[in-house]
Motif scaffolding. Sequence first.
Motif, PDB file in Angstrom:
ATOM      1  N   HIS A  54       0.826  -1.194   0.000  1.00  0.00           N
ATOM      2  CA  HIS A  54       0.000   0.000   0.000  1.00  0.00           C
ATOM      3  C   HIS A  54       0.867   1.254   0.000  1.00  0.00           C
ATOM      4  CE1 HIS A  54      -3.664   2.259   1.840  1.00  0.00           C
ATOM      5  NE2 HIS A  54      -3.661   2.289   0.527  1.00  0.00           N
ATOM      6  N   THR A  55       1.943   1.216   0.797  1.00  0.00           N
ATOM      7  CA  THR A  55       2.860   2.355   0.867  1.00  0.00           C
ATOM      8  C   THR A  55       3.552   2.583  -0.466  1.00  0.00           C
ATOM      9  OG1 THR A  55       3.250   1.792   3.187  1.00  0.00           O
ATOM     10  CG2 THR A  55       4.770   3.339   2.168  1.00  0.00           C
ATOM     11  N   LYS A  56       3.983   1.505  -1.100  1.00  0.00           N
ATOM     12  CA  LYS A  56       4.666   1.623  -2.394  1.00  0.00           C
ATOM     13  C   LYS A  56       3.754   2.241  -3.439  1.00  0.00           C
ATOM     14  CE  LYS A  56       7.118  -1.134  -5.857  1.00  0.00           C
ATOM     15  NZ  LYS A  56       7.550  -2.514  -6.250  1.00  0.00           N
ATOM     16  N   ALA A  57       2.483   1.827  -3.456  1.00  0.00           N
ATOM     17  CA  ALA A  57       1.533   2.388  -4.421  1.00  0.00           C
ATOM     18  C   ALA A  57       1.297   3.876  -4.168  1.00  0.00           C
ATOM     19  CB  ALA A  57       0.220   1.625  -4.350  1.00  0.00           C
ATOM     20  N   PHE A  58       1.267   4.269  -2.901  1.00  0.00           N
ATOM     21  CA  PHE A  58       1.045   5.677  -2.570  1.00  0.00           C
ATOM     22  C   PHE A  58       2.263   6.531  -2.950  1.00  0.00           C
ATOM     23  CE2 PHE A  58       1.065   9.376   0.172  1.00  0.00           C
ATOM     24  CZ  PHE A  58      -0.257   9.781   0.183  1.00  0.00           C
ATOM     25  N   LEU A  59       3.456   6.036  -2.660  1.00  0.00           N
ATOM     26  CA  LEU A  59       4.673   6.807  -2.922  1.00  0.00           C
ATOM     27  C   LEU A  59       5.067   6.792  -4.393  1.00  0.00           C
ATOM     28  CD1 LEU A  59       6.837   5.685   0.139  1.00  0.00           C
ATOM     29  CD2 LEU A  59       5.444   7.745  -0.093  1.00  0.00           C
ATOM     30  N   LYS A  60       4.462   5.913  -5.178  1.00  0.00           N
ATOM     31  CA  LYS A  60       4.807   5.821  -6.593  1.00  0.00           C
ATOM     32  C   LYS A  60       4.425   7.079  -7.362  1.00  0.00           C
ATOM     33  CE  LYS A  60       4.605   2.342 -10.279  1.00  0.00           C
ATOM     34  NZ  LYS A  60       3.962   1.074 -10.711  1.00  0.00           N
ATOM     35  N   ALA A  61       3.504   7.866  -6.810  1.00  0.00           N
ATOM     36  CA  ALA A  61       3.078   9.093  -7.494  1.00  0.00           C
ATOM     37  C   ALA A  61       4.163  10.164  -7.487  1.00  0.00           C
ATOM     38  CB  ALA A  61       1.811   9.633  -6.826  1.00  0.00           C
ATOM     39  N   GLN A  62       5.156  10.029  -6.620  1.00  0.00           N
ATOM     40  CA  GLN A  62       6.240  11.007  -6.558  1.00  0.00           C
ATOM     41  C   GLN A  62       7.178  10.836  -7.758  1.00  0.00           C
ATOM     42  OE1 GLN A  62       6.897  11.684  -1.838  1.00  0.00           O
ATOM     43  NE2 GLN A  62       7.795   9.856  -2.700  1.00  0.00           N
ATOM     44  N   VAL A  63       7.661  11.962  -8.269  1.00  0.00           N
ATOM     45  CA  VAL A  63       8.548  11.916  -9.432  1.00  0.00           C
ATOM     46  C   VAL A  63       9.909  11.374  -9.041  1.00  0.00           C
ATOM     47  CG1 VAL A  63       9.647  13.289 -11.234  1.00  0.00           C
ATOM     48  CG2 VAL A  63       7.305  13.831 -10.503  1.00  0.00           C
ATOM     49  N   ASP A  75      14.970   8.924   0.189  1.00  0.00           N
ATOM     50  CA  ASP A  75      14.574   8.666   1.576  1.00  0.00           C
ATOM     51  C   ASP A  75      13.797   9.848   2.145  1.00  0.00           C
ATOM     52  OD1 ASP A  75      15.881   6.285   1.325  1.00  0.00           O
ATOM     53  OD2 ASP A  75      17.693   6.940   2.372  1.00  0.00           O
ATOM     54  N   ARG A  76      14.225  11.042   1.800  1.00  0.00           N
ATOM     55  CA  ARG A  76      13.554  12.247   2.294  1.00  0.00           C
ATOM     56  C   ARG A  76      12.120  12.335   1.762  1.00  0.00           C
ATOM     57  NH1 ARG A  76      15.885  18.379   1.255  1.00  0.00           N
ATOM     58  NH2 ARG A  76      14.298  19.509   2.467  1.00  0.00           N
ATOM     59  N   ASN A  77      11.935  12.082   0.463  1.00  0.00           N
ATOM     60  CA  ASN A  77      10.594  12.142  -0.121  1.00  0.00           C
ATOM     61  C   ASN A  77       9.695  11.014   0.391  1.00  0.00           C
ATOM     62  OD1 ASN A  77      11.200  14.410  -1.595  1.00  0.00           O
ATOM     63  ND2 ASN A  77      11.702  13.300  -3.467  1.00  0.00           N
ATOM     64  N   ASP A  78      10.298   9.844   0.632  1.00  0.00           N
ATOM     65  CA  ASP A  78       9.507   8.734   1.173  1.00  0.00           C
ATOM     66  C   ASP A  78       9.010   9.057   2.573  1.00  0.00           C
ATOM     67  OD1 ASP A  78       9.884   7.365  -1.139  1.00  0.00           O
ATOM     68  OD2 ASP A  78      11.375   5.975  -0.363  1.00  0.00           O
TER      69      ASP A  78
END
Length: 346
Positions: A81-90, A94-97
């Motif tokens: 679930h976390t990977k799918a949510f963070l995938k929207a980031q360009v 580590d900071r963006n995650d």
Amino acid sequence: MKHYAGLDVSVKETSVCVVDETGRICRETKVPSHPDDLAQVLHDPAWRLERIGLEAGPLSQWLFSGLAEAGLPIVCIETRHTKAFLKAQVNKSDRNDARGIAQMMRVNLFRPVHVKTLTSQKRRALLTARKLLQEKAIAFENDIRGLLRNFGLKVGIVGAAKFDIRIRELLDCLPDLAEIIEPLLASRRKLREEFERLHRKLLSIVRDDGVCRRLMTIPGVGPVVALAYASTIDVPARFRNSKAVGASLGLTPVLHQSGESNRIGRVSLCGDGMMRTLLYEAAQVMLTNVHVKWSWLKAWAMNIAKRRGGRKAIVALARRLGVIMHRIWSDGTVFRWTRESIPAAV
């Protein structure tokens, strides 16, 4: 004002991001991946932390326990679930995650994961170590077979107990080759001895565990499957319905629906891979072994095999085994060989 924190954990350092209820970043930092260091940073009187997000991973159980003991509102969240949510980031960093996890906590868009008890973690470590030794011993045996085959020496079908004897019989007239193979045999022998030691420890745990003994009343379920199931499920009350166990172990079909398309695919394969494999093997034993006593469950699986094929019947039986084991654990009963009810186990 409420605050929310996200932790992106690596082996050495953890990125920490704290946001307020409006989404504004209050602080970003990196600290060593240790519960004490993280608790020191998060115990700031200027913040009123509502939730702290921690993605499930190798260090998550240790960090979760330490932060929970420190009185922090820590939440372990699902990796997919976390990977799918963070995938929207360009850009992935580590900071963006850490920022993304903090925002997930703020908008309450996350799926919590159960963190196992210390007893279940130790049992899982025993099962993993036992499996590792078994796989390495088998790898040694296969490599020895391959080396001898180059010289026309065929080991043939032989059990683990008589493997050394068979190899020495083949190398009786080849002392130079025996000198090369002997270190491999010694290593393989040591692996087998340590494997047997861990297996005896596993049997002693199962012998003293009432839950595992009840689970073993199911045909095809042995000590390894019973202990693995108990350590995987950990707390049966976390499932409101026994049927949810099959989905959590990745034994339910995947549904893909879009517009006019409505396709049911293979099983999801999410969740614990070791437990899913063991349930599949237990189901296969029940269906294919003629020495397994006949029961209503085996008859049900046989009917599926006639209609849909053996492989689908084994998967269906593995899923149903997981459901029945959860119900037996929750109700304190034993396996019912017929549809007629029987009293609970004393």
